[in-house]
Design a protein around this motif. Structure first.
Motif, PDB file in Angstrom:
ATOM      1  N   MET A   1       2.916  -6.382  -3.062  1.00 27.70           N
ATOM      2  CA  MET A   1       1.490  -6.674  -2.944  1.00 27.70           C
ATOM      3  C   MET A   1       0.708  -5.366  -2.941  1.00 27.70           C
ATOM      4  O   MET A   1       0.994  -4.467  -2.163  1.00 27.70           O
ATOM      5  CB  MET A   1       1.216  -7.456  -1.650  1.00 27.70           C
ATOM      6  N   SER A   2      -0.262  -5.239  -3.838  1.00 29.82           N
ATOM      7  CA  SER A   2      -1.090  -4.035  -3.867  1.00 29.82           C
ATOM      8  C   SER A   2      -2.090  -4.074  -2.723  1.00 29.82           C
ATOM      9  O   SER A   2      -2.632  -5.128  -2.377  1.00 29.82           O
ATOM     10  CB  SER A   2      -1.827  -3.931  -5.202  1.00 29.82           C
ATOM     11  N   THR A   3      -2.318  -2.911  -2.136  1.00 29.67           N
ATOM     12  CA  THR A   3      -3.230  -2.807  -0.999  1.00 29.67           C
ATOM     13  C   THR A   3      -4.212  -1.683  -1.257  1.00 29.67           C
ATOM     14  O   THR A   3      -3.829  -0.599  -1.698  1.00 29.67           O
ATOM     15  CB  THR A   3      -2.456  -2.528   0.300  1.00 29.67           C
ATOM     16  N   GLU A   4      -5.468  -1.953  -0.986  1.00 30.53           N
ATOM     17  CA  GLU A   4      -6.517  -0.968  -1.216  1.00 30.53           C
ATOM     18  C   GLU A   4      -7.508  -1.001  -0.065  1.00 30.53           C
ATOM     19  O   GLU A   4      -7.864  -2.076   0.423  1.00 30.53           O
ATOM     20  CB  GLU A   4      -7.224  -1.290  -2.533  1.00 30.53           C
ATOM     21  N   ARG A  20      -6.073  -7.061  -0.467  1.00 30.37           N
ATOM     22  CA  ARG A  20      -4.661  -7.288  -0.791  1.00 30.37           C
ATOM     23  C   ARG A  20      -4.604  -8.059  -2.095  1.00 30.37           C
ATOM     24  O   ARG A  20      -5.129  -9.168  -2.189  1.00 30.37           O
ATOM     25  CB  ARG A  20      -3.948  -8.079   0.315  1.00 30.37           C
ATOM     26  N   ASP A  21      -3.987  -7.476  -3.114  1.00 34.83           N
ATOM     27  CA  ASP A  21      -3.969  -8.069  -4.457  1.00 34.83           C
ATOM     28  C   ASP A  21      -5.371  -8.451  -4.922  1.00 34.83           C
ATOM     29  O   ASP A  21      -5.587  -9.500  -5.534  1.00 34.83           O
ATOM     30  CB  ASP A  21      -3.052  -9.296  -4.496  1.00 34.83           C
ATOM     31  N   GLU A 138       0.405   3.528   2.830  1.00 39.25           N
ATOM     32  CA  GLU A 138       0.636   3.670   1.394  1.00 39.25           C
ATOM     33  C   GLU A 138      -0.513   3.113   0.562  1.00 39.25           C
ATOM     34  O   GLU A 138      -0.473   3.158  -0.671  1.00 39.25           O
ATOM     35  CB  GLU A 138       1.938   2.949   1.012  1.00 39.25           C
ATOM     36  N   ALA A 139      -1.547   2.568   1.202  1.00 40.61           N
ATOM     37  CA  ALA A 139      -2.647   1.937   0.472  1.00 40.61           C
ATOM     38  C   ALA A 139      -3.481   2.979  -0.268  1.00 40.61           C
ATOM     39  O   ALA A 139      -3.674   4.104   0.204  1.00 40.61           O
ATOM     40  CB  ALA A 139      -3.539   1.163   1.432  1.00 40.61           C
ATOM     41  N   ALA A 140      -3.981   2.598  -1.429  1.00 43.36           N
ATOM     42  CA  ALA A 140      -4.979   3.424  -2.107  1.00 43.36           C
ATOM     43  C   ALA A 140      -6.259   3.383  -1.271  1.00 43.36           C
ATOM     44  O   ALA A 140      -6.661   2.326  -0.798  1.00 43.36           O
ATOM     45  CB  ALA A 140      -5.242   2.877  -3.501  1.00 43.36           C
TER      46      ALA A 140
END
Length: 360
Positions: A1-4, A20-21, A138-140
């Protein structure tokens, strides 16, 4: 899952989004001059013991009254009379912000081993961006303010919030949220509890049971999301649209799964009225408390003025608004000074209809 993580800074205000996503999962609106205090370490005096309430009332350094539960007064959880006395100076950590009519909740057990000779703030707790940075290393991380980017180790971007994210934050001030298929989730908060009600909209009265089931599945997912986004807390009731008790029970596990990513939320079950009963720990104030009142409108106008000043640096601007809005801006420490530092000139405040225009 991408996290920003995205942070948008404007005069007097800091807004932080966790995605998240691509879906907005957490939303924070903070006024740095008035932090909620969670995580702060303070030296404060015992104002009065309250054995009947299993705790003690604490006079905070700012003059407000907090509460120290007996269970948080010592590491071995002794009776409050054995560990505190009136007038005693204690080092305490704020574990819950003041909310509504209740003062902050405090803990001696979770405070660091510091000493103090007089009341005061000893250590400031982390803000929302720092908490999210720690939780998602680790999130952008993008920030539209160079100083904030440097403070947090984020990447600078001229605009952290696009139009869609701005609209989502604006919508969090409303007492409802749209549902797929035309339904609406209504959200009403009282001092005692928060009630969420699903309005089926065009699907109301439909003979298609699968359509009703799909609507309610979407509703419980959105309810869990809105509870976390708005930082709702305490007792929470959810009434879905239609469905007999037996079919409602089938939605209990999907609701539990939807709440699972939120560490503060818990599904207690379904009550005799067929309402889903939930509980969420109180830590930070509900977002509605922050987004209520003339200051919110004033800061939105100030944000607009800052953008116009950045786009046209040589233009001197004025902000017009109702008297309570102007008073709220003047009363917020540093907000107007922050605008002046960025724009290179002071902002003229004028009574009148809301708007930004050339200074007279």
């Amino acid at each position: 899952m991408s996290t920003e993580i995205r942070l948008s800074r404007s005069p007097g205000e800091r807004r932080v989004a966790l995605l998240r996503d691509g879906t907005l999962t957490e939303a924070w609106v903070e006024r740095p001059a008035r932090p909620d205090g969670v995580g702060d370490v303070v030296a404060a005096r015992v104002a009065a013991l309250a054995p009947a309430m299993a705790g003690a009332f604490i006079l905070m350094p700012d003059g407000s009254t907090g509460f120290l539960p007996e269970s948080e007064a010592s590491r071995d959880r002794r009776p409050i009379r054995e560990v505190a006395q009136e007038g005693q100076l204690l080092v305490l950590r704020v574990t819950r912000a003041a909310q509504g009519l209740k003062g902050p909740r405090l803990s001696a057990r979770r405070a660091p081993p510091l000493t103090a000779r007089e009341p005061g703030l000893l250590e400031r707790g982390p803000d929302a961006a720092q908490r999210l940075r720690a939780a998602f290393p680790e999130a952008a991380f993008l920030a539209d303010d160079r100083m904030e980017a440097a403070r947090l180790g984020a990447s600078y971007t001229p605009r952290a919030f696009d139009d869609a994210l701005e609209a989502e934050f604006d919508a969090l001030a409303l007492p409802q949220a749209p549902l797929p298929g035309g339904g609406t989730l209504h959200i009403e908060t009282t001092h005692a509890l928060t009630a969420l009600d699903v309005d089926a909209g065009g699907a109301a009265g439909s003979a298609d049971k699968l359509a009703q089931r799909r609507l309610n599945e979407a509703a419980i997912a959105e309810a869990a999301r809105q509870i976390r986004l708005r930082q709702l807390a305490g007792a929470i009731l959810l009434d879905i649209a239609g469905l007999p008790a037996r079919e409602r029970a089938l939605l209990e596990e999907p609701l539990r799964a939807a709440l699972r990513p939120d560490p503060l939320a818990e599904l207690l079950g379904t009550g005799p009225l067929g309402l889903f009963e939930m509980r969420r720990a109180r830590v930070h104030p509900p977002l509605a408390e922050t987004l209520h009142g003339p200051l919110t409108r004033g800061l939105a106008l100030l944000r607009q003025a800052a953008r116009e000043a950045a786009a046209t640096p040589h233009r001197r601007l004025a902000l017009s608004a109702a008297a309570p809005v102007l008073a709220a801006l003047r009363d917020l420490p540093g907000a107007l000074e922050e605008f002046q530092a960025g724009a290179g000139h002071p902002l003229t405040l004028l009574p009148g209809e809301d708007g930004i225009h050339d200074a007279p």
